[in-house]
Design a protein around this motif. Structure first.
Motif, mmCIF file in Angstrom:
data_model
loop_
_atom_site.group_PDB
_atom_site.id
_atom_site.type_symbol
_atom_site.label_atom_id
_atom_site.label_comp_id
_atom_site.label_asym_id
_atom_site.label_seq_id
_atom_site.Cartn_x
_atom_site.Cartn_y
_atom_site.Cartn_z
ATOM 1 N N GLU A 295 -13.212 23.764 -64.104
ATOM 2 C CA GLU A 295 -11.883 23.976 -64.662
ATOM 3 C C GLU A 295 -11.850 23.841 -66.180
ATOM 4 O O GLU A 295 -10.897 24.288 -66.828
ATOM 5 N N GLU A 296 -12.884 23.260 -66.751
ATOM 6 C CA GLU A 296 -12.934 23.088 -68.210
ATOM 7 C C GLU A 296 -13.471 24.311 -68.931
ATOM 8 O O GLU A 296 -13.460 24.351 -70.170
ATOM 9 N N LEU A 297 -13.953 25.306 -68.194
ATOM 10 C CA LEU A 297 -14.396 26.551 -68.820
ATOM 11 C C LEU A 297 -13.162 27.282 -69.349
ATOM 12 O O LEU A 297 -12.260 27.610 -68.581
ATOM 13 N N PRO A 298 -13.096 27.549 -70.671
ATOM 14 C CA PRO A 298 -11.906 28.209 -71.221
ATOM 15 C C PRO A 298 -11.672 29.576 -70.590
ATOM 16 O O PRO A 298 -12.620 30.323 -70.319
ATOM 17 N N ALA A 299 -10.417 29.884 -70.348
ATOM 18 C CA ALA A 299 -10.064 31.170 -69.761
ATOM 19 C C ALA A 299 -10.571 32.304 -70.640
ATOM 20 O O ALA A 299 -10.452 32.254 -71.872
ATOM 21 N N GLY A 300 -11.145 33.315 -70.008
ATOM 22 C CA GLY A 300 -11.637 34.464 -70.748
ATOM 23 C C GLY A 300 -12.999 34.288 -71.377
ATOM 24 O O GLY A 300 -13.494 35.198 -72.049
ATOM 25 N N THR A 301 -13.632 33.121 -71.180
ATOM 26 C CA THR A 301 -14.953 32.856 -71.747
ATOM 27 C C THR A 301 -16.023 33.033 -70.682
ATOM 28 O O THR A 301 -15.913 32.469 -69.586
ATOM 29 N N ALA A 302 -17.034 33.824 -70.995
ATOM 30 C CA ALA A 302 -18.123 34.037 -70.040
ATOM 31 C C ALA A 302 -18.911 32.746 -69.845
ATOM 32 O O ALA A 302 -19.161 32.002 -70.805
ATOM 33 N N TYR A 303 -19.293 32.501 -68.618
ATOM 34 C CA TYR A 303 -20.049 31.293 -68.256
ATOM 35 C C TYR A 303 -21.275 31.119 -69.149
ATOM 36 O O TYR A 303 -21.493 30.056 -69.748
ATOM 37 N N GLU A 304 -22.096 32.172 -69.259
ATOM 38 C CA GLU A 304 -23.340 32.081 -70.034
ATOM 39 C C GLU A 304 -23.063 31.874 -71.517
ATOM 40 O O GLU A 304 -23.766 31.107 -72.193
ATOM 41 N N ALA A 305 -22.021 32.562 -72.030
ATOM 42 C CA ALA A 305 -21.675 32.418 -73.440
ATOM 43 C C ALA A 305 -21.200 31.005 -73.750
ATOM 44 O O ALA A 305 -21.503 30.454 -74.824
ATOM 45 N N ASN A 306 -20.491 30.393 -72.817
ATOM 46 C CA ASN A 306 -19.999 29.033 -73.028
ATOM 47 C C ASN A 306 -21.155 28.038 -73.126
ATOM 48 O O ASN A 306 -21.159 27.146 -73.987
ATOM 49 N N ILE A 307 -22.141 28.187 -72.244
ATOM 50 C CA ILE A 307 -23.294 27.281 -72.288
ATOM 51 C C ILE A 307 -24.014 27.409 -73.623
ATOM 52 O O ILE A 307 -24.376 26.409 -74.243
ATOM 53 N N HIS A 308 -24.203 28.638 -74.079
ATOM 54 C CA HIS A 308 -24.932 28.849 -75.330
ATOM 55 C C HIS A 308 -24.137 28.359 -76.536
ATOM 56 O O HIS A 308 -24.715 27.794 -77.475
ATOM 57 N N ALA A 309 -22.832 28.532 -76.512
ATOM 58 C CA ALA A 309 -22.002 28.154 -77.664
ATOM 59 C C ALA A 309 -21.753 26.656 -77.749
ATOM 60 O O ALA A 309 -21.647 26.098 -78.848
ATOM 61 N N THR A 310 -21.657 25.988 -76.582
ATOM 62 C CA THR A 310 -21.230 24.590 -76.583
ATOM 63 C C THR A 310 -22.224 23.616 -75.962
ATOM 64 O O THR A 310 -22.105 22.403 -76.173
ATOM 65 N N GLY A 311 -23.166 24.108 -75.169
ATOM 66 C CA GLY A 311 -24.067 23.222 -74.432
ATOM 67 C C GLY A 311 -23.477 22.723 -73.137
ATOM 68 O O GLY A 311 -24.125 21.964 -72.412
ATOM 69 N N ALA A 312 -22.241 23.144 -72.813
ATOM 70 C CA ALA A 312 -21.550 22.658 -71.615
ATOM 71 C C ALA A 312 -21.772 23.615 -70.440
ATOM 72 O O ALA A 312 -21.464 24.808 -70.549
ATOM 73 N N VAL A 313 -22.279 23.082 -69.344
ATOM 74 C CA VAL A 313 -22.574 23.871 -68.145
ATOM 75 C C VAL A 313 -21.488 23.614 -67.102
ATOM 76 O O VAL A 313 -21.438 22.520 -66.515
ATOM 77 N N PRO A 314 -20.593 24.577 -66.865
ATOM 78 C CA PRO A 314 -19.581 24.381 -65.814
ATOM 79 C C PRO A 314 -20.252 24.189 -64.457
ATOM 80 O O PRO A 314 -21.120 24.968 -64.060
ATOM 81 N N THR A 315 -19.854 23.134 -63.759
ATOM 82 C CA THR A 315 -20.557 22.742 -62.529
ATOM 83 C C THR A 315 -19.557 22.304 -61.477
ATOM 84 O O THR A 315 -18.731 21.414 -61.728
ATOM 85 N N ARG A 316 -19.628 22.941 -60.317
ATOM 86 C CA ARG A 316 -18.762 22.588 -59.192
ATOM 87 C C ARG A 316 -19.487 21.626 -58.251
ATOM 88 O O ARG A 316 -20.711 21.524 -58.276
#
Length: 281
Positions: free
Chosen positions: A73-94
């Motif tokens: 739920e912390e993945l910003p809306a409209g942000t690609a999963y892979e792009a978020n990991i590369h930009a922030t180091g944060a891996v969305p995990t269920r």
């Protein structure tokens, strides 16, 4: 007030408890995975446990940012999963097996996972998120989800794999498994399927000209996988599924009692003849 575990929590705990870490496909990850699964199944936060392990190992993404695991739920809306990991180091995990195994691979192969993520993020940054991923992202996604590393310095064994020569690879060369070749799973979806294995499970094999002993040296193998991915990307050899060799993993000696009988490999719906042979049949 003590929080009451939800049905989803119970289901996740039950799925973790069902993992048989003694199976050969799980053994490379058993030391870290069994302990992690046990504490999470007992009620500990998956994210807190993962972040403690990641911080203790100094894990970082491809940009050198500290790796951390966050709720989906912390993945910003409209942000690609892979792009978020590369930009922030944060891996969305269920809280499910799929993401549990993904995190476990990050812990075991941090350099290779970071390289895969950087390759995907570079394509997204250049072309944006499109309806079709394209060849490079398709290959990177297949690697991430379903790859198995095939380790052998014997070119003839790699040739047998690539040529769908199952009798050669699994029957005539059976005694060479463990001595001249071995495999290490990489894809987290592959590991998820292997919680309840079935005959037709087929991985995307990534051959590496390394001796089988490399499987027992995770850091060295991680570096080799990362380097091979970058070399393939630089050479334009990441192009969808044809970047890999299909490998029906239950045919691997020691992975199924049934494959001790050579007739196991006669099932051409699983042990296919190969594209060229099928077209000629």
């Amino acid at each position: 007030m003590t929080a009451v575990p939800s049905a989803a929590n119970h289901a996740f705990a039950a799925s973790l408890s069902a993992i048989d870490w003694t199976q050969p496909w799980f053994q490379p990850f058993a030391a870290a995975g069994a302990g992690l699964a046990a504490v999470v199944a007992d009620g500990a936060s998956l994210h807190a446990c993962l972040n403690q392990l990641a911080a203790g190992s100094g894990l970082r993404n491809g940009r050198g940012l500290p790796l951390k695991f966050i709720a989906q739920e912390e993945l910003p809306a409209g942000t690609a999963y892979e792009a978020n990991i590369h930009a922030t180091g944060a891996v969305p995990t269920r809280d499910n097996l799929h993401d549990f195994f993904n995190a476990l691979i990050w812990l075991h192969f941090p350099q290779a996972k970071a390289r895969l993520n950087a390759i995907q993020a570079e394509v997204i940054g250049r072309t944006g998120v499109q309806a079709g991923r394209g060849g490079v992202r398709d290959a990177a996604t297949l690697f991430d989800e379903n790859a198995i590393l095939f380790l052998s310095a014997d070119a003839s064994l790699e040739a047998a794999l690539r040529e769908f020569a199952w009798q050669e690879l699994f029957v005539r060369r059976r005694q060479d498994w463990g001595r001249q070749c071995t495999v290490v799973p990489f894809g987290h979806a592959l590991l998820e399927k292997l919680v309840n294995p079935y005959k037709s499970v087929t991985a995307h094999a990534w051959p590496l000209a390394l001796p089988p002993v490399s499987a027992a040296r995770p850091a060295m193998l991680d570096d080799a996988v990362a380097a091979s991915l970058q070399a393939a990307a630089d050479a334009g050899r990441l192009r969808g599924g044809r970047s890999f060799a299909p490998l029906p993993v239950m045919g691997i000696p020691g992975w199924s009692d049934a494959n001790a009988d050579a007739a196991f490999y006669a099932d051409v719906t699983v042990f296919r003849l190969g594209r060229r042979q099928e077209s000629e049949a």
